[in-house]
Design a protein around this motif. Structure first.
Motif, PDB file in Angstrom:
ATOM      1  N   SER A  94      17.129  40.510  33.126  1.00 27.41           N
ATOM      2  CA  SER A  94      16.560  41.386  34.146  1.00 27.41           C
ATOM      3  C   SER A  94      17.647  41.988  35.021  1.00 27.41           C
ATOM      4  O   SER A  94      18.805  41.551  35.009  1.00 27.41           O
ATOM      5  N   LYS A  95      17.263  42.986  35.798  1.00 30.55           N
ATOM      6  CA  LYS A  95      18.182  43.576  36.769  1.00 30.55           C
ATOM      7  C   LYS A  95      18.673  42.510  37.738  1.00 30.55           C
ATOM      8  O   LYS A  95      19.863  42.457  38.084  1.00 30.55           O
ATOM      9  N   GLU A  96      17.766  41.636  38.158  1.00 37.31           N
ATOM     10  CA  GLU A  96      18.113  40.628  39.140  1.00 37.31           C
ATOM     11  C   GLU A  96      19.120  39.617  38.591  1.00 37.31           C
ATOM     12  O   GLU A  96      20.104  39.284  39.247  1.00 37.31           O
ATOM     13  N   VAL A  97      18.888  39.142  37.368  1.00 40.39           N
ATOM     14  CA  VAL A  97      19.850  38.222  36.744  1.00 40.39           C
ATOM     15  C   VAL A  97      21.167  38.948  36.497  1.00 40.39           C
ATOM     16  O   VAL A  97      22.253  38.396  36.712  1.00 40.39           O
ATOM     17  N   GLY A  98      21.082  40.201  36.053  1.00 35.70           N
ATOM     18  CA  GLY A  98      22.298  40.978  35.825  1.00 35.70           C
ATOM     19  C   GLY A  98      23.124  41.156  37.082  1.00 35.70           C
ATOM     20  O   GLY A  98      24.364  41.076  37.049  1.00 35.70           O
ATOM     21  N   GLU A  99      22.460  41.393  38.210  1.00 36.34           N
ATOM     22  CA  GLU A  99      23.182  41.532  39.477  1.00 36.34           C
ATOM     23  C   GLU A  99      23.880  40.227  39.844  1.00 36.34           C
ATOM     24  O   GLU A  99      25.003  40.229  40.357  1.00 36.34           O
ATOM     25  N   GLN A 100      23.225  39.106  39.599  1.00 33.89           N
ATOM     26  CA  GLN A 100      23.857  37.816  39.868  1.00 33.89           C
ATOM     27  C   GLN A 100      25.095  37.621  38.997  1.00 33.89           C
ATOM     28  O   GLN A 100      26.164  37.224  39.481  1.00 33.89           O
ATOM     29  N   LEU A 101      24.953  37.925  37.703  1.00 32.80           N
ATOM     30  CA  LEU A 101      26.099  37.771  36.802  1.00 32.80           C
ATOM     31  C   LEU A 101      27.234  38.711  37.192  1.00 32.80           C
ATOM     32  O   LEU A 101      28.417  38.334  37.116  1.00 32.80           O
ATOM     33  N   ALA A 102      26.895  39.927  37.600  1.00 29.32           N
ATOM     34  CA  ALA A 102      27.926  40.876  38.029  1.00 29.32           C
ATOM     35  C   ALA A 102      28.659  40.354  39.266  1.00 29.32           C
ATOM     36  O   ALA A 102      29.879  40.498  39.393  1.00 29.32           O
ATOM     37  N   ARG A 103      27.909  39.728  40.158  1.00 31.34           N
ATOM     38  CA  ARG A 103      28.530  39.183  41.377  1.00 31.34           C
ATOM     39  C   ARG A 103      29.449  38.017  41.022  1.00 31.34           C
ATOM     40  O   ARG A 103      30.567  37.915  41.555  1.00 31.34           O
ATOM     41  N   TYR A 104      29.011  37.149  40.118  1.00 33.85           N
ATOM     42  CA  TYR A 104      29.868  36.032  39.710  1.00 33.85           C
ATOM     43  C   TYR A 104      31.123  36.541  39.001  1.00 33.85           C
ATOM     44  O   TYR A 104      32.227  36.019  39.198  1.00 33.85           O
ATOM     45  N   ALA A 105      30.932  37.575  38.163  1.00 37.59           N
ATOM     46  CA  ALA A 105      32.077  38.132  37.438  1.00 37.59           C
ATOM     47  C   ALA A 105      33.078  38.748  38.397  1.00 37.59           C
ATOM     48  O   ALA A 105      34.298  38.589  38.247  1.00 37.59           O
ATOM     49  N   ALA A 106      32.583  39.471  39.405  1.00 38.67           N
ATOM     50  CA  ALA A 106      33.473  40.095  40.384  1.00 38.67           C
ATOM     51  C   ALA A 106      34.234  39.046  41.176  1.00 38.67           C
ATOM     52  O   ALA A 106      35.434  39.200  41.448  1.00 38.67           O
ATOM     53  N   ALA A 107      33.574  37.949  41.525  1.00 36.49           N
ATOM     54  CA  ALA A 107      34.247  36.876  42.263  1.00 36.49           C
ATOM     55  C   ALA A 107      35.314  36.218  41.402  1.00 36.49           C
ATOM     56  O   ALA A 107      36.396  35.862  41.894  1.00 36.49           O
ATOM     57  N   ALA A 108      35.013  36.070  40.103  1.00 34.89           N
ATOM     58  CA  ALA A 108      35.969  35.413  39.200  1.00 34.89           C
ATOM     59  C   ALA A 108      37.203  36.245  38.964  1.00 34.89           C
ATOM     60  O   ALA A 108      38.264  35.712  38.634  1.00 34.89           O
ATOM     61  N   GLU A 109      37.105  37.575  39.121  1.00 34.06           N
ATOM     62  CA  GLU A 109      38.267  38.428  38.865  1.00 34.06           C
ATOM     63  C   GLU A 109      39.401  38.159  39.837  1.00 34.06           C
ATOM     64  O   GLU A 109      40.559  38.445  39.542  1.00 34.06           O
ATOM     65  N   GLY A 110      39.096  37.569  40.993  1.00 31.42           N
ATOM     66  CA  GLY A 110      40.146  37.280  41.968  1.00 31.42           C
ATOM     67  C   GLY A 110      40.791  35.937  41.798  1.00 31.42           C
ATOM     68  O   GLY A 110      41.624  35.530  42.620  1.00 31.42           O
ATOM     69  N   THR A 111      40.426  35.179  40.739  1.00 34.26           N
ATOM     70  CA  THR A 111      40.984  33.850  40.530  1.00 34.26           C
ATOM     71  C   THR A 111      42.015  33.878  39.424  1.00 34.26           C
ATOM     72  O   THR A 111      42.056  34.777  38.587  1.00 34.26           O
ATOM     73  N   ASP A 112      42.864  32.875  39.377  1.00 30.97           N
ATOM     74  CA  ASP A 112      43.854  32.742  38.306  1.00 30.97           C
ATOM     75  C   ASP A 112      43.156  32.286  37.032  1.00 30.97           C
ATOM     76  O   ASP A 112      42.194  31.504  37.076  1.00 30.97           O
ATOM     77  N   ASP A 113      43.636  32.749  35.900  1.00 31.78           N
ATOM     78  CA  ASP A 113      43.062  32.326  34.627  1.00 31.78           C
ATOM     79  C   ASP A 113      43.148  30.815  34.501  1.00 31.78           C
ATOM     80  O   ASP A 113      44.195  30.208  34.726  1.00 31.78           O
ATOM     81  N   GLY A 114      42.036  30.212  34.142  1.00 37.03           N
ATOM     82  CA  GLY A 114      42.021  28.780  33.940  1.00 37.03           C
ATOM     83  C   GLY A 114      41.944  27.975  35.209  1.00 37.03           C
ATOM     84  O   GLY A 114      41.935  26.749  35.168  1.00 37.03           O
ATOM     85  N   GLY A 115      41.867  28.614  36.339  1.00 39.92           N
ATOM     86  CA  GLY A 115      41.810  27.895  37.600  1.00 39.92           C
ATOM     87  C   GLY A 115      40.465  27.237  37.803  1.00 39.92           C
ATOM     88  O   GLY A 115      39.501  27.492  37.090  1.00 39.92           O
TER      89      GLY A 115
END
Length: 458
Positions: A190-211
């Protein structure tokens, strides 16, 4: 002025025949291509043909690659732990293979070719997520199959298709067509689940790989791909001519929905128009061949079967109905066959009814199996204010969204149009395959080639 007698127009405006048929088709529920419900729907259409007094009513069977849904799940691990299960939250897309993959999510927005290219370096080994939306600046609608194919070509190991319409409804839709099963697992959310996943993905982009803060998603898809059969429901009305005007729709729908507008309504309209024309059968100068196709949603298999088993010179033209009860405002996509547009314009003028037209050659809908061969064919639908497919391809494509008055109005207009196509006064010239190929817009050439659907030799 209308050419149909007033008695026929009055019948169209007062009969419950089409709505009763549509109700029964919706009540079948799952009419997935190649499965028991699709055949029950086709048999109900045959019953309607027979009740209307049409001749040669029967089922025409053909082989297709079948697909059966199992359970799917999507889970998030990292700083946030989430589990999405059940068809209300996550659903496999027909044509996907079974499989389990775990990877970070890369959000490619609306999934344009440019967005995939911009994030190409991040997609290798990732799960690509794209919206069902198409940017307003884009010159054509982007099909989910293109987005899926782009994800696989850029090295993604999984694909998430998120609805752009709110309402907690995950979208379904074929991603394999004639290339089944696809290369990577694919689900709709759904749009709602997709928005949650997009938010998690955006937050993860600021972390180090494997952190410790890295976010990963696990897709678990269970399904079955195996050969089966589908059916077209056929009948005739009018004189015994070799040539025929084809009036078509598709009876199959996706297994998560009742398929009321897509496309129970089209199937009901085909039978209703056949019933109305039966009362003026002696006035028809060309046979009208009614077909409700099977397996449209999974690759236009029924339409291709009909196009490949009927000599093209015996097909005067094709009027295809799909999604034609969202309103009473008719839309006709002519695929460049201007004479057919002119007939519909004369019909809506006669009834003082609205009409929206388009002339772009489009590969979406059963008419494409005929258009690609140069056979005159139009897509006939209705317009609404909903974005994209609206309720289509979700659990919410149900009877309560539709109005019997709209169905009656569309039946009246289509019956008048088919009556005119079946007269000696209207000629619909065929075109060559080469002419059609030359006129397909560049964007649709790209789509057809990306999805492995290009029908012409290079």
């Amino acid at each position: 002025m209308p050419e149909l007698p007033e008695s026929v127009v009055g019948d169209a405006q007062t009969s419950s025949f089409a709505w009763d048929l549509l109700t029964d088709l919706a009540d079948v529920g799952n009419r997935m291509a190649g499965q028991a419900g699709e055949r029950r729907g086709a048999e109900r259409v045959i019953e309607a043909y027979e009740d209307a007094g049409l001749r040669n009513a029967g089922l025409d069977e053909f082989d297709i690659p079948g697909w059966w849904r199992g359970d799917s799940a999507l889970s998030v691990s990292g700083p946030v732990e989430r589990e999405y299960e059940g068809s209300h939250a996550v659903i496999a897309l027909p044509g996907t293979p079974s499989g389990t993959v775990e990877a970070p999510v890369v959000d490619v927005g609306t999934g344009t070719y440019e967005e995939f290219e911009e994030r190409s370096d991040e997609l290798e080994g990732a799960i690509a997520m794209a919206s069902s939306d198409t940017p307003e600046s884009h010159d054509r609608w982007l099909h989910r199959m293109e987005k899926y194919s782009q994800a696989a070509e850029h090295g993604a190991v999984g694909f998430v298709f998120r609805n752009h319409i709110e309402g907690a409804l995950p979208p379904t839709g074929e991603i394999g067509y004639h290339n089944r099963p696809g290369p990577i697992p694919a689900v709709g959310v759904s749009k709602e689940v997709g928005e949650q996943l997009a938010r998690y993905a955006a937050a993860a982009e600021g972390t180090d790989d494997g952190g410790d803060e890295a976010t990963t998603v696990t897709l678990d898809v269970d399904c079955r791909n195996e050969a089966t059969t589908s059916v077209n429901a056929v009948a005739d009305v009018g004189p015994e001519t070799d040539e025929a005007v084809f009036l078509t729709a598709h009876v199959d729908s996706h297994d998560i929905a009742d398929g009321a507008n897509d496309n129970g309504a089209g199937s009901a309209l085909v039978a209703e128009v056949g019933r109305l024309l039966k009362s003026v059968e002696d006035d028809l100068e060309t046979r009208v061949h009614l077909v409700t196709f099977g397996a449209e949603e999974t690759g236009l298999w029924g339409a291709y079967h009909a196009a490949e088993t009927t000599p093209h010179e015996e097909i005067e033209c094709v009027v295809n109905l799909d999604g034609a009860c969202s309103s009473r405002n008719l839309r006709v996509g002519s695929n460049g066959f201007e004479v057919m547009t002119e007939v519909f314009e004369s019909v809506t003028d006669a009834f003082d009814a609205p009409l929206e037209t388009g002339d772009t050659i489009s590969p979406h809908g059963d008419q494409w199996a005929f258009v690609q061969e140069g056979v005159p064919a139009v897509m006939t639908s209705t317009t609404s204010e909903q974005s994209g497919r609206g309720w289509g391809h979700t659990h919410a494509d149900t009877l309560d969204k539709l109005d019997s008055r709209d169905l009656r109005d569309v039946a009246t207009l289509v019956a008048e149009a088919v009556f005119r196509f079946a007269s000696a006064d209207v000629e619909t010239p065929h075109r060559s395959r080469e002419e059609i190929q030359e006129d397909i817009p560049e964007g649709y050439v790209q789509e057809l080639k990306t999805g492995g659907r290009w029908p012409y030799d290079e």
